[in-house]
Design a protein around this motif. Structure first.
Motif, PDB file in Angstrom:
ATOM      1  N   PHE A 192       0.517  -1.355   0.340  1.00  0.00           N
ATOM      2  CA  PHE A 192       0.443  -0.201   0.074  1.00  0.00           C
ATOM      3  C   PHE A 192       0.809   1.595  -0.201  1.00  0.00           C
ATOM      4  CE2 PHE A 192      -1.952   3.371   2.638  1.00  0.00           C
ATOM      5  CZ  PHE A 192      -3.381   3.813   1.923  1.00  0.00           C
ATOM      6  N   LEU A 193       2.213   1.530   0.790  1.00  0.00           N
ATOM      7  CA  LEU A 193       3.012   2.297   0.786  1.00  0.00           C
ATOM      8  C   LEU A 193       3.850   2.707  -0.671  1.00  0.00           C
ATOM      9  CD1 LEU A 193       3.809   2.216   4.208  1.00  0.00           C
ATOM     10  CD2 LEU A 193       2.569   4.151   3.210  1.00  0.00           C
ATOM     11  N   ASN A 194       3.746   1.452  -1.019  1.00  0.00           N
ATOM     12  CA  ASN A 194       4.908   1.593  -2.595  1.00  0.00           C
ATOM     13  C   ASN A 194       4.022   1.490  -3.914  1.00  0.00           C
ATOM     14  OD1 ASN A 194       7.293   1.531  -0.699  1.00  0.00           O
ATOM     15  ND2 ASN A 194       6.947  -0.520   0.140  1.00  0.00           N
ATOM     16  N   VAL A 195       3.486   2.171  -3.862  1.00  0.00           N
ATOM     17  CA  VAL A 195       2.608   2.479  -5.796  1.00  0.00           C
ATOM     18  C   VAL A 195       3.801   2.950  -6.247  1.00  0.00           C
ATOM     19  CG1 VAL A 195       0.613   2.629  -6.836  1.00  0.00           C
ATOM     20  CG2 VAL A 195      -0.066   2.484  -4.373  1.00  0.00           C
ATOM     21  N   PRO A 196       4.220   2.936  -7.399  1.00  0.00           N
ATOM     22  CA  PRO A 196       4.318   3.275  -7.867  1.00  0.00           C
ATOM     23  C   PRO A 196       3.521   4.275  -8.768  1.00  0.00           C
ATOM     24  CG  PRO A 196       4.566   1.724  -9.403  1.00  0.00           C
ATOM     25  CD  PRO A 196       3.298   1.631  -7.515  1.00  0.00           C
ATOM     26  N   LYS A 197       4.924   5.687  -9.319  1.00  0.00           N
ATOM     27  CA  LYS A 197       4.323   6.772 -10.062  1.00  0.00           C
ATOM     28  C   LYS A 197       3.450   6.348 -11.608  1.00  0.00           C
ATOM     29  CE  LYS A 197       5.022  10.990 -12.138  1.00  0.00           C
ATOM     30  NZ  LYS A 197       6.448  11.934 -11.706  1.00  0.00           N
TER      31      LYS A 197
END
Length: 447
Positions: free
Chosen positions: A295-300
């Motif tokens: 959830f914290l590491n959603v890519p751009k």
């Protein structure tokens, strides 16, 4: 009446002018030179009187309109004149002048009233033209920007170069967030633009609002909800581990912490089963933490132009295995040649998650219907709506549904909806929920 008298006098003058011209011609033929001279003088005098008569009326009307144009309402026309038509005309002009003056005064009062409202408003307001000239900015805006007076948007560079770029690139009906940092504090600003037309010239009206307090309240509220959910999930996982660990330890110890040297087979089997439960609970906790990391590491988003029809076809194929009997999915495109500027993989993930949620909500319900609709709304913004006729979401859960790790499913992680909203926000859009129990539940993605 005035115009009729005017025409009568005009006709009389024309007839006299015609008679004098005929008399002039007659005396010329008869070579009556003395009468010819008087006829010429009379003709010249009548022509001059006719011109003066016509021009006097035109001059009055011209003076009247010039005075109105210059907002001069002191002009008064004499009403004590011998010619009745002129008297009535002057009275009419004075009456119209009074009415226009009254309307003008009312407009001035209203304008002053509205300006006072704008000055006292607790939100910043600014209007500027295509060349960047600021036509109006209220004191609240100047206080927010800590700059006065504001005459051109180029002055915003002195406040913050990025703020000037935001205003320079503003288009009608856009919304933007901006964090302004000065020597006093950090201010979070919400900016919204609207196009207005004044004297056939387009202007951009921008409303600026300080949302620090609202953000602080929402942030505190979000932390409370998140901590509540995290505490619930962690306690549910750790409590069995603690309880079973205490039970197993009792097998190995007896009074005064003396270690037992031998264990019977039943206790060994119970200890093994307990360790297996501890292992499963630990794996569940690890999975929970892993979902938090995802959830914290959603890519751009890697945005590209994607055709709505092709996007629907892709999601439709991927959803075939999850579709249950008695549930119908309709894929509806309201606008032809509709395209989205999106990250196709991320949006596909969002649509699959939302459609799966709709399918789960329709379990054991006859005549389940899901509609996936793509179109353009009244604000000219593109959207995708996922609508179902399931039981809906209770009102007391509406605020909790997007909180990370909150779930009503037995096997759910509670990440799907919060992750979907985060992806849409990274696209510059929004994810909204509307639910009417047992009638309709709609998740709308607006870009």
């Amino acid at each position: 009446m005035a115009s009729r008298n005017f025409y009568i006098q005009l006709i009389v003058r024309v007839l006299l002018l015609t008679a004098t011209a005929l008399g002039l011609a007659f005396t010329a033929v008869k070579t009556w030179y003395l009468l010819l001279f008087f006829s010429i003088v009379a003709l010249v005098g009548q022509v001059y009187d006719l011109i003066r008569f016509i021009n006097s009326t035109n001059r009055k009307i011209a003076y009247f309109f010039d005075a109105i144009k210059n907002e001069d309402f002191t002009l008064r026309f004499p009403e004590r004149v011998t010619i009745k038509s002129f008297k009535e005309l002057n009275q009419s002009l004075n009456r119209v002048n009074g009415l226009i003056q009254e309307v003008h005064l009312q407009l001035q009062v209203r304008e002053k009233y509205y300006q006072e409202i704008l000055k006292q408003a607790n939100i910043g307001i600014m209007t500027f033209n295509e060349k960047g000239h600021i036509l109006f900015s209220n004191p609240t805006l100047e206080k927010l920007f800590n700059y006065s007076p504001l005459n051109h948007i180029k002055q915003l560079r002195q406040i913050d170069p990025k703020l000037h770029q935001v205003f320079e690139s503003f288009r009608p009906f856009e919304r933007k967030l901006f964090q302004l940092t000065n020597e006093r504090e950090q201010i979070h600003l919400a900016l919204k633009s609207t196009q207005v037309v004044l004297d056939e010239k387009p202007l951009l009206l921008v409303v600026v609002q300080d949302i620090n307090e609202e953000l602080d309240e929402k942030e505190t509220e979000s932390w409370i909800r998140l901590i509540r959910v995290l505490t619930h999930e962690i306690m549910n996982t750790i409590t069995p581990i603690t309880s079973i660990s205490e039970s197993i330890l009792k097998y190995y110890y007896k009074g005064n912490d003396e270690i037992v040297e031998q264990l019977d087979k039943d206790k060994i089997k119970s200890a093994a089963r307990g360790l297996e439960v501890i292992k499963n609970q630990g794996n569940d906790l690890m999975g929970f933490v892993q979902s938090y990391r995802s959830f914290l590491n959603v890519p751009k988003p890697d945005k590209k132009i994607v055709d709505a029809k092709k996007l629907f076809e892709k999601v439709q194929v991927l959803m075939q295995l999850d579709l249950e009997d008695g549930i119908e999915i309709k894929w509806i495109q309201l606008s032809e040649n509709l395209e989205f500027f999106i990250d196709e993989k991320q949006l596909t993930q969002v649509l699959i998650n939302l459609v799966k949620n709709a399918i789960h909500s329709l379990e054991n319900q006859p005549s389940g219907l899901i509609e996936v609709i793509a179109g353009i709304n009244a604000k000219n913004r593109k959207y995708i709506a996922i609508k179902d006729n399931g039981p809906g979401i209770p009102e007391d859960m509406m605020d909790e549904i997007f909180v990370p790790f909150f779930t009503t499913k037995e096997k759910g992680t509670g990440v799907g909806l919060s992750l979907s909203r985060q992806i849409i926000q990274l696209h510059g859009g929004s994810l909204k929920l509307y639910s009417k129990p047992n009638v309709e539940t709609t998740f709308t993605l607006t870009f």
